[in-house]
Design an enzyme around this catalytic site. Sequence first.
Site, PDB file in Angstrom:
ATOM      1  N   SER A  32      12.825  11.825   5.191  1.00 15.67           N
ATOM      2  CA  SER A  32      12.042  10.829   4.448  1.00 15.67           C
ATOM      3  C   SER A  32      12.876  10.183   3.351  1.00 15.67           C
ATOM      4  O   SER A  32      12.361   9.407   2.549  1.00 15.67           O
ATOM      5  CB  SER A  32      10.803  11.484   3.841  1.00 15.67           C
ATOM      6  OG  SER A  32      11.188  12.558   2.995  1.00 15.67           O
ATOM      7  N   ASN A 119       6.477  21.679  -2.140  1.00 16.89           N
ATOM      8  CA  ASN A 119       5.093  21.196  -2.056  1.00 16.89           C
ATOM      9  C   ASN A 119       4.532  20.797  -3.419  1.00 16.89           C
ATOM     10  O   ASN A 119       3.901  19.751  -3.562  1.00 16.89           O
ATOM     11  CB  ASN A 119       4.205  22.268  -1.417  1.00 16.89           C
ATOM     12  CG  ASN A 119       4.599  22.533   0.030  1.00 16.89           C
ATOM     13  OD1 ASN A 119       5.387  21.773   0.600  1.00 16.89           O
ATOM     14  ND2 ASN A 119       4.070  23.593   0.604  1.00 16.89           N
ATOM     15  N   THR A 164     -22.424 -22.977  -2.947  1.00 16.03           N
ATOM     16  CA  THR A 164     -22.879 -21.810  -2.185  1.00 16.03           C
ATOM     17  C   THR A 164     -22.745 -22.225  -0.725  1.00 16.03           C
ATOM     18  O   THR A 164     -22.940 -23.413  -0.418  1.00 16.03           O
ATOM     19  CB  THR A 164     -24.349 -21.426  -2.496  1.00 16.03           C
ATOM     20  OG1 THR A 164     -25.177 -22.538  -2.164  1.00 16.03           O
ATOM     21  CG2 THR A 164     -24.552 -21.082  -3.974  1.00 16.03           C
ATOM     22  N   HIS A 165     -22.361 -21.290   0.124  1.00 14.02           N
ATOM     23  CA  HIS A 165     -22.067 -21.628   1.536  1.00 14.02           C
ATOM     24  C   HIS A 165     -20.992 -22.708   1.630  1.00 14.02           C
ATOM     25  O   HIS A 165     -20.930 -23.434   2.616  1.00 14.02           O
ATOM     26  CB  HIS A 165     -23.321 -22.107   2.278  1.00 14.02           C
ATOM     27  CG  HIS A 165     -24.538 -21.270   2.039  1.00 14.02           C
ATOM     28  ND1 HIS A 165     -24.881 -20.199   2.830  1.00 14.02           N
ATOM     29  CD2 HIS A 165     -25.474 -21.332   1.051  1.00 14.02           C
ATOM     30  CE1 HIS A 165     -25.989 -19.646   2.363  1.00 14.02           C
ATOM     31  NE2 HIS A 165     -26.369 -20.316   1.279  1.00 14.02           N
ATOM     32  N   SER A 286       7.144 -29.621   4.156  1.00 13.94           N
ATOM     33  CA  SER A 286       7.195 -29.381   5.589  1.00 13.94           C
ATOM     34  C   SER A 286       8.487 -29.977   6.112  1.00 13.94           C
ATOM     35  O   SER A 286       8.949 -31.007   5.623  1.00 13.94           O
ATOM     36  CB  SER A 286       5.994 -30.050   6.266  1.00 13.94           C
ATOM     37  OG  SER A 286       6.298 -30.350   7.608  1.00 13.94           O
ATOM     38  N   LYS A 292       3.579 -33.538   3.053  1.00 13.79           N
ATOM     39  CA  LYS A 292       2.891 -32.280   2.773  1.00 13.79           C
ATOM     40  C   LYS A 292       3.408 -31.540   1.559  1.00 13.79           C
ATOM     41  O   LYS A 292       4.585 -31.556   1.242  1.00 13.79           O
ATOM     42  CB  LYS A 292       2.969 -31.367   4.015  1.00 13.79           C
ATOM     43  CG  LYS A 292       2.200 -31.992   5.152  1.00 13.79           C
ATOM     44  CD  LYS A 292       1.882 -31.035   6.230  1.00 13.79           C
ATOM     45  CE  LYS A 292       0.970 -29.906   5.799  1.00 13.79           C
ATOM     46  NZ  LYS A 292       0.881 -28.947   6.900  1.00 13.79           N
ATOM     47  N   ASN A 294       2.639 -27.756   0.590  1.00  8.97           N
ATOM     48  CA  ASN A 294       1.901 -26.586   1.070  1.00  8.97           C
ATOM     49  C   ASN A 294       1.796 -25.510  -0.007  1.00  8.97           C
ATOM     50  O   ASN A 294       2.770 -25.234  -0.701  1.00  8.97           O
ATOM     51  CB  ASN A 294       2.585 -26.008   2.307  1.00  8.97           C
ATOM     52  CG  ASN A 294       2.574 -26.980   3.470  1.00  8.97           C
ATOM     53  OD1 ASN A 294       1.642 -27.781   3.597  1.00  8.97           O
ATOM     54  ND2 ASN A 294       3.600 -26.933   4.303  1.00  8.97           N
ATOM     55  N   GLU A 299      -1.172 -18.754   0.090  1.00  9.60           N
ATOM     56  CA  GLU A 299      -1.414 -18.222   1.435  1.00  9.60           C
ATOM     57  C   GLU A 299      -0.831 -16.813   1.576  1.00  9.60           C
ATOM     58  O   GLU A 299      -1.421 -15.935   2.207  1.00  9.60           O
ATOM     59  CB  GLU A 299      -0.809 -19.149   2.484  1.00  9.60           C
ATOM     60  CG  GLU A 299      -1.493 -20.511   2.522  1.00  9.60           C
ATOM     61  CD  GLU A 299      -0.667 -21.537   3.273  1.00  9.60           C
ATOM     62  OE1 GLU A 299      -0.810 -21.612   4.494  1.00  9.60           O
ATOM     63  OE2 GLU A 299       0.127 -22.259   2.640  1.00  9.60           O
ATOM     64  N   TYR A 326      -0.621  22.256   2.482  1.00 12.19           N
ATOM     65  CA  TYR A 326       0.297  21.180   2.849  1.00 12.19           C
ATOM     66  C   TYR A 326       0.498  21.092   4.356  1.00 12.19           C
ATOM     67  O   TYR A 326       0.600  22.105   5.043  1.00 12.19           O
ATOM     68  CB  TYR A 326       1.659  21.409   2.168  1.00 12.19           C
ATOM     69  CG  TYR A 326       2.690  20.343   2.493  1.00 12.19           C
ATOM     70  CD1 TYR A 326       2.751  19.177   1.737  1.00 12.19           C
ATOM     71  CD2 TYR A 326       3.576  20.489   3.556  1.00 12.19           C
ATOM     72  CE1 TYR A 326       3.682  18.187   2.036  1.00 12.19           C
ATOM     73  CE2 TYR A 326       4.506  19.508   3.861  1.00 12.19           C
ATOM     74  CZ  TYR A 326       4.555  18.358   3.095  1.00 12.19           C
ATOM     75  OH  TYR A 326       5.477  17.383   3.400  1.00 12.19           O
ATOM     76  N   GLN A 331       3.828  13.715   4.176  1.00  8.37           N
ATOM     77  CA  GLN A 331       5.067  13.022   3.817  1.00  8.37           C
ATOM     78  C   GLN A 331       4.920  11.505   3.979  1.00  8.37           C
ATOM     79  O   GLN A 331       5.601  10.740   3.313  1.00  8.37           O
ATOM     80  CB  GLN A 331       6.213  13.538   4.707  1.00  8.37           C
ATOM     81  CG  GLN A 331       7.533  12.843   4.501  1.00  8.37           C
ATOM     82  CD  GLN A 331       8.684  13.643   5.079  1.00  8.37           C
ATOM     83  OE1 GLN A 331       9.129  14.608   4.483  1.00  8.37           O
ATOM     84  NE2 GLN A 331       9.140  13.265   6.263  1.00  8.37           N
ATOM     85  N   LYS A 334       3.848   8.410   1.082  1.00  2.00           N
ATOM     86  CA  LYS A 334       4.651   7.564   0.187  1.00  2.00           C
ATOM     87  C   LYS A 334       4.909   6.172   0.772  1.00  2.00           C
ATOM     88  O   LYS A 334       4.769   5.173   0.061  1.00  2.00           O
ATOM     89  CB  LYS A 334       5.961   8.275  -0.162  1.00  2.00           C
ATOM     90  CG  LYS A 334       5.688   9.417  -1.171  1.00  2.00           C
ATOM     91  CD  LYS A 334       6.835  10.353  -1.367  1.00  2.00           C
ATOM     92  CE  LYS A 334       7.039  11.334  -0.236  1.00  2.00           C
ATOM     93  NZ  LYS A 334       5.914  12.275   0.010  1.00  2.00           N
TER      94      LYS A 334
HETATM   95  N1  ARG Z   1       9.540  15.435   1.913  1.00  2.00           N
HETATM   96  C1  ARG Z   1       8.367  16.236   1.847  1.00  2.00           C
HETATM   97  C2  ARG Z   1       7.141  15.344   1.597  1.00  2.00           C
HETATM   98  O1  ARG Z   1       7.299  14.292   1.151  1.00  2.00           O
HETATM   99  C3  ARG Z   1       8.471  17.240   0.750  1.00  2.00           C
HETATM  100  C4  ARG Z   1       7.626  18.434   0.929  1.00  2.00           C
HETATM  101  C5  ARG Z   1       8.113  19.278   2.046  1.00  2.00           C
HETATM  102  N2  ARG Z   1       7.339  20.469   2.170  1.00  2.00           N
HETATM  103  C6  ARG Z   1       7.383  21.240   3.260  1.00  2.00           C
HETATM  104  N3  ARG Z   1       6.601  22.264   3.249  1.00  2.00           N
HETATM  105  N4  ARG Z   1       8.082  20.896   4.311  1.00  2.00           N
HETATM  106  O2  ARG Z   1       6.039  15.725   1.875  1.00  2.00           O
END
Ligand code: ARG
Length: 470
Positions: A32, A119, A164-165, A286, A292, A294, A299, A326, A331, A334
């Site tokens: 990751s 974790n 409205t509408h 454009s 134009k 734009n 948008e 966990y 993971q 993020k």
């Molecule tokens: N890269 C992992 C995550 O973002 C970190 C935690 C990993 N924990 C584990 N028990 N493998 O979740």
Amino acid sequence: MMTDKTNSKESQIWGGRFSQGPAAIMEEINASIDIDRRLWREDIAGSRAHSDMLSAAGIISSADNQAIQNGLDEIAGEIERDEFTFSKALEDIHMNIEARLKEIIGEPAGRLHTARSRNDQVATDFRIWVREACEQAEASLKLLMASLAKKARDNADAVMPGFTHLQTAQPVTFGHHLLAYVEMFSRDAARFSDARARMNECPLGAAALAGTSFPIDRDATAAALGFERPCANSLDAVSARDFALEALSAATIAATHLSRLAEEMVLWTSPHFDFVRLSDSFSTGSSIMPQKRNPDAAELVRAKAGRIIASLTNLAVVMKGLPLAYSKDMQEDKAATFEGFDALALALAAMAGMIGDLTPNRAAMKAAAGRSYATATDLADWLVRALNMPFREAHHVTGAVVAVAEKSGLDLEALDLKEMQKIEPRITDDVFSVLSVDASAASRTSYGGAAPANVKRQANRWIAALSKET
Ligand code: ARG
């Protein structure tokens, strides 16, 4: 991709139990680092707090703590100067930093992970990141609100059609319309602040899931990292991602508001409305049609809402089936959250830019307000007030007057009194005092109404409130 290729470097991380590295595809799906390297500041802050606490509690020596702190300093410098080599084989930001720490300081690096697990480490890093994202979103919303409130004050008396509408309904003012968004964005800002307050509990020290047998001081690490208190349940601490879901919910709601305003900008800048002009810096041309201008930024703000809403859906679906505590699914939290907040930051900045940039076309807005019998309700209200007519009957009479005006191609204001008297003989000259769009807007003095005097008061209230905060 080959699946039987192994990477012998990986086996070093897990030590004894693993004699072979993972298949290349395993590394590919497992790593990751490309996403979570963004957490390096939070990760180093968490490690600093943890190491200080371990030392204060006598779990590691103060010499080891000092070595760890110095090593982390050096790593921060390397990352800042873009000299750090992030490695996929080391999976994530936590292991990348720890491995480098070992290279720099040797043996004491191995003591940092005492009474900690990735974790609780990742849960802590990520909470700090989301907390900061909420603060930034709130601050950006307030800048946008200030920009809207100033435009509203300057255009408190610029009459425009209210819809409205998307059908012309009654005259309002441009300032009133903009202040509607200030109200919405203020609730969005409050949602971020509420979410921030609720998430501000520290997972660090929950370790893998059950807590630890070492005599750690969770209050100390929580305080050092700016948390209100430690999370009270170790399983919850490492499993919870509702803080990110809540933040993304707030982002999603804000995105719907941004997108509605963006949609209005698209309409208003269209030559068919011509209510608003964006300068060259917020318009694009454009490549084929030279006439134009734009509203691309509007948008794209409208489209960014799609990403933000998707990021909430993404994380909700990742989380919904996970047993405690966990699971590696988490993971993926993020990527979703970063994407949602990146899109939100961009959309907020672009919208603030457009609001500052736009010039309303007061004449076009006023002319549009005058078309389509926008003051018909004012006529009905006049019949109620002047003739003591029940509103339902006044509505009926007004409908007949509008039909006559429509047939003769005239605005209500331009209609002959005699024509109106054919429908209701008791109508007098006084009726014309309510039929102009200015008079109509000015009469909406009820609390929260569109009258310029109200708009000015509300705009000034917002400007004062917001200038105190920023
Ligand atoms: N890269 C992992 C995550 O973002 C970190 C935690 C990993 N924990 C584990 N028990 N493998 O979740």
